[in-house]
Design a protein around this motif. Structure first.
Motif, PDB file in Angstrom:
ATOM      1  N   LEU A  21      45.952   6.890 113.003  1.00 30.45           N
ATOM      2  CA  LEU A  21      46.512   7.355 111.730  1.00 30.45           C
ATOM      3  C   LEU A  21      46.939   6.180 110.859  1.00 30.45           C
ATOM      4  CD1 LEU A  21      48.650  10.431 112.843  1.00 30.45           C
ATOM      5  CD2 LEU A  21      46.488  10.458 111.569  1.00 30.45           C
ATOM      6  N   LEU A  22      47.491   5.133 111.475  1.00 27.10           N
ATOM      7  CA  LEU A  22      47.851   3.938 110.715  1.00 27.10           C
ATOM      8  C   LEU A  22      46.607   3.291 110.113  1.00 27.10           C
ATOM      9  CD1 LEU A  22      49.882   1.782 109.767  1.00 27.10           C
ATOM     10  CD2 LEU A  22      49.534   0.656 111.968  1.00 27.10           C
ATOM     11  N   LEU A  23      45.550   3.178 110.904  1.00 28.43           N
ATOM     12  CA  LEU A  23      44.296   2.630 110.384  1.00 28.43           C
ATOM     13  C   LEU A  23      43.751   3.494 109.250  1.00 28.43           C
ATOM     14  CD1 LEU A  23      42.552   1.569 113.725  1.00 28.43           C
ATOM     15  CD2 LEU A  23      43.713   0.084 112.071  1.00 28.43           C
ATOM     16  N   ALA A  24      43.801   4.808 109.427  1.00 31.36           N
ATOM     17  CA  ALA A  24      43.339   5.721 108.377  1.00 31.36           C
ATOM     18  C   ALA A  24      44.186   5.579 107.121  1.00 31.36           C
ATOM     19  CB  ALA A  24      43.366   7.163 108.876  1.00 31.36           C
ATOM     20  N   ALA A  25      45.483   5.388 107.287  1.00 28.56           N
ATOM     21  CA  ALA A  25      46.368   5.210 106.134  1.00 28.56           C
ATOM     22  C   ALA A  25      46.042   3.921 105.389  1.00 28.56           C
ATOM     23  CB  ALA A  25      47.833   5.230 106.574  1.00 28.56           C
ATOM     24  N   LEU A  26      45.762   2.856 106.129  1.00 25.72           N
ATOM     25  CA  LEU A  26      45.380   1.596 105.480  1.00 25.72           C
ATOM     26  C   LEU A  26      44.110   1.765 104.660  1.00 25.72           C
ATOM     27  CD1 LEU A  26      46.043  -0.943 108.363  1.00 25.72           C
ATOM     28  CD2 LEU A  26      47.120  -0.981 106.104  1.00 25.72           C
ATOM     29  N   GLY A  27      43.093   2.354 105.268  1.00 26.54           N
ATOM     30  CA  GLY A  27      41.833   2.558 104.561  1.00 26.54           C
ATOM     31  C   GLY A  27      41.935   3.595 103.461  1.00 26.54           C
ATOM     32  N   GLY A  28      42.663   4.654 103.738  1.00 24.51           N
ATOM     33  CA  GLY A  28      42.787   5.727 102.757  1.00 24.51           C
ATOM     34  C   GLY A  28      43.535   5.308 101.517  1.00 24.51           C
ATOM     35  N   CYS A  29      44.583   4.544 101.685  1.00 26.32           N
ATOM     36  CA  CYS A  29      45.383   4.093 100.542  1.00 26.32           C
ATOM     37  C   CYS A  29      44.527   3.253  99.589  1.00 26.32           C
ATOM     38  CB  CYS A  29      46.577   3.290 101.057  1.00 26.32           C
ATOM     39  SG  CYS A  29      47.710   2.721  99.785  1.00 26.32           S
ATOM     40  N   THR A  30      43.806   2.288 100.143  1.00 23.24           N
ATOM     41  CA  THR A  30      42.961   1.441  99.318  1.00 23.24           C
ATOM     42  C   THR A  30      41.774   2.226  98.762  1.00 23.24           C
ATOM     43  OG1 THR A  30      43.633  -0.494 100.569  1.00 23.24           O
ATOM     44  CG2 THR A  30      41.644  -0.723  99.290  1.00 23.24           C
ATOM     45  N   ALA A  31      41.236   3.153  99.558  1.00 27.66           N
ATOM     46  CA  ALA A  31      40.104   3.963  99.097  1.00 27.66           C
ATOM     47  C   ALA A  31      40.484   4.780  97.860  1.00 27.66           C
ATOM     48  CB  ALA A  31      39.616   4.883 100.210  1.00 27.66           C
ATOM     49  N   VAL A  32      41.679   5.343  97.858  1.00 19.64           N
ATOM     50  CA  VAL A  32      42.129   6.126  96.701  1.00 19.64           C
ATOM     51  C   VAL A  32      42.175   5.245  95.456  1.00 19.64           C
ATOM     52  CG1 VAL A  32      44.125   7.324  95.705  1.00 19.64           C
ATOM     53  CG2 VAL A  32      43.366   7.886  98.010  1.00 19.64           C
ATOM     54  N   ASP A  33      42.775   4.073  95.593  1.00 20.46           N
ATOM     55  CA  ASP A  33      42.860   3.150  94.444  1.00 20.46           C
ATOM     56  C   ASP A  33      41.479   2.776  93.926  1.00 20.46           C
ATOM     57  OD1 ASP A  33      45.643   3.057  94.682  1.00 20.46           O
ATOM     58  OD2 ASP A  33      45.628   1.193  95.844  1.00 20.46           O
ATOM     59  N   VAL A  34      40.588   2.391  94.832  1.00 23.18           N
ATOM     60  CA  VAL A  34      39.254   1.944  94.444  1.00 23.18           C
ATOM     61  C   VAL A  34      38.446   3.092  93.844  1.00 23.18           C
ATOM     62  CG1 VAL A  34      37.059   1.036  95.338  1.00 23.18           C
ATOM     63  CG2 VAL A  34      39.239   0.024  96.073  1.00 23.18           C
ATOM     64  N   ASP A  35      38.564   4.274  94.428  1.00 26.05           N
ATOM     65  CA  ASP A  35      37.840   5.437  93.899  1.00 26.05           C
ATOM     66  C   ASP A  35      38.289   5.758  92.476  1.00 26.05           C
ATOM     67  OD1 ASP A  35      36.043   7.676  94.069  1.00 26.05           O
ATOM     68  OD2 ASP A  35      37.785   8.953  94.419  1.00 26.05           O
ATOM     69  N   LEU A  36      39.596   5.749  92.252  1.00 20.50           N
ATOM     70  CA  LEU A  36      40.096   6.045  90.908  1.00 20.50           C
ATOM     71  C   LEU A  36      39.607   5.026  89.881  1.00 20.50           C
ATOM     72  CD1 LEU A  36      43.768   7.139  91.720  1.00 20.50           C
ATOM     73  CD2 LEU A  36      41.885   8.601  90.953  1.00 20.50           C
ATOM     74  N   ALA A  37      39.539   3.764  90.276  1.00 19.98           N
ATOM     75  CA  ALA A  37      39.120   2.717  89.340  1.00 19.98           C
ATOM     76  C   ALA A  37      37.629   2.754  89.048  1.00 19.98           C
ATOM     77  CB  ALA A  37      39.494   1.344  89.898  1.00 19.98           C
ATOM     78  N   THR A  38      36.809   3.092  90.042  1.00 18.09           N
ATOM     79  CA  THR A  38      35.359   3.007  89.859  1.00 18.09           C
ATOM     80  C   THR A  38      34.707   4.325  89.457  1.00 18.09           C
ATOM     81  OG1 THR A  38      34.969   3.367  92.227  1.00 18.09           O
ATOM     82  CG2 THR A  38      35.111   1.066  91.456  1.00 18.09           C
ATOM     83  N   SER A  39      35.171   5.443  89.989  1.00 16.10           N
ATOM     84  CA  SER A  39      34.468   6.710  89.745  1.00 16.10           C
ATOM     85  C   SER A  39      34.649   7.236  88.330  1.00 16.10           C
ATOM     86  CB  SER A  39      34.879   7.770  90.774  1.00 16.10           C
ATOM     87  OG  SER A  39      36.241   8.101  90.629  1.00 16.10           O
ATOM     88  N   ARG A  40      35.578   6.689  87.585  1.00 18.13           N
ATOM     89  CA  ARG A  40      35.676   7.095  86.175  1.00 18.13           C
ATOM     90  C   ARG A  40      34.479   6.587  85.376  1.00 18.13           C
ATOM     91  NH1 ARG A  40      40.790   3.293  84.993  1.00 18.13           N
ATOM     92  NH2 ARG A  40      41.544   4.695  86.552  1.00 18.13           N
TER      93      ARG A  40
END
Length: 144
Positions: free
Chosen positions: A44-63
């Motif tokens: 879950l900690l690993l998923a949180a690390l990846g998920g947190c950054t994934a959300v940021d990157v997705d918001l910046a690029t998918s627009r």
């Protein structure tokens, strides 16, 4: 602290080695000791690390363009030394592609991607920033 700064989850035992975490919005996730397919707390900690950054990157690029693939591999080594059990060599690796020939939007998303990953890691991702800075954790026993 502002009134919106507090974050919390409640963890309840469901049976030996099995737990459910509930957030303040009512969402749940089950986890356990790894004796079955449930995530372990370390996973879950690993998923949180990846998920947190994934959300940021997705918001910046998918627009700019919808990715054709978007995955994040998070890894680390669990060790036990004089400091106790912990993870070392944490790494977050992105594999993101955008459609070829999709024009200016896909080109812009590809250009933004490295900066989005760096900005998330260096400044935005609360999870990785907390791990890297080394925020102290307190554990107490409350009266029932």
């Amino acid at each position: 602290m502002s009134e919106n700064s507090a974050r919390s989850v409640t963890v309840e035992r469901t049976s030996t080695g099995h737990f459910v975490a509930t957030n303040t919005r009512g969402g749940t996730i089950s986890f356990g000791t790894g004796s079955d397919s449930e995530f372990t707390p370390v996973e879950l900690l690993l998923a949180a690390l990846g998920g947190c950054t994934a959300v940021d990157v997705d918001l910046a690029t998918s627009r700019h363009a919808e990715p054709t693939s978007f995955s994040v591999e998070v890894s680390g080594n669990k060790i036990n030394d004089e400091l106790g059990n912990r993870l070392t060599d944490l790494a977050v690796a992105f594999t993101v592609t955008f459609p070829d020939g999709d024009g200016e939007g896909a080109d812009r998303a590809r250009t933004i991607l490295p900066r989005a990953v760096k900005t998330s890691h260096d400044r935005l991702c609360t999870v990785s920033r907390t791990v890297e800075i080394g925020t102290p954790v307190t554990a107490t026993i409350e009266d029932a």
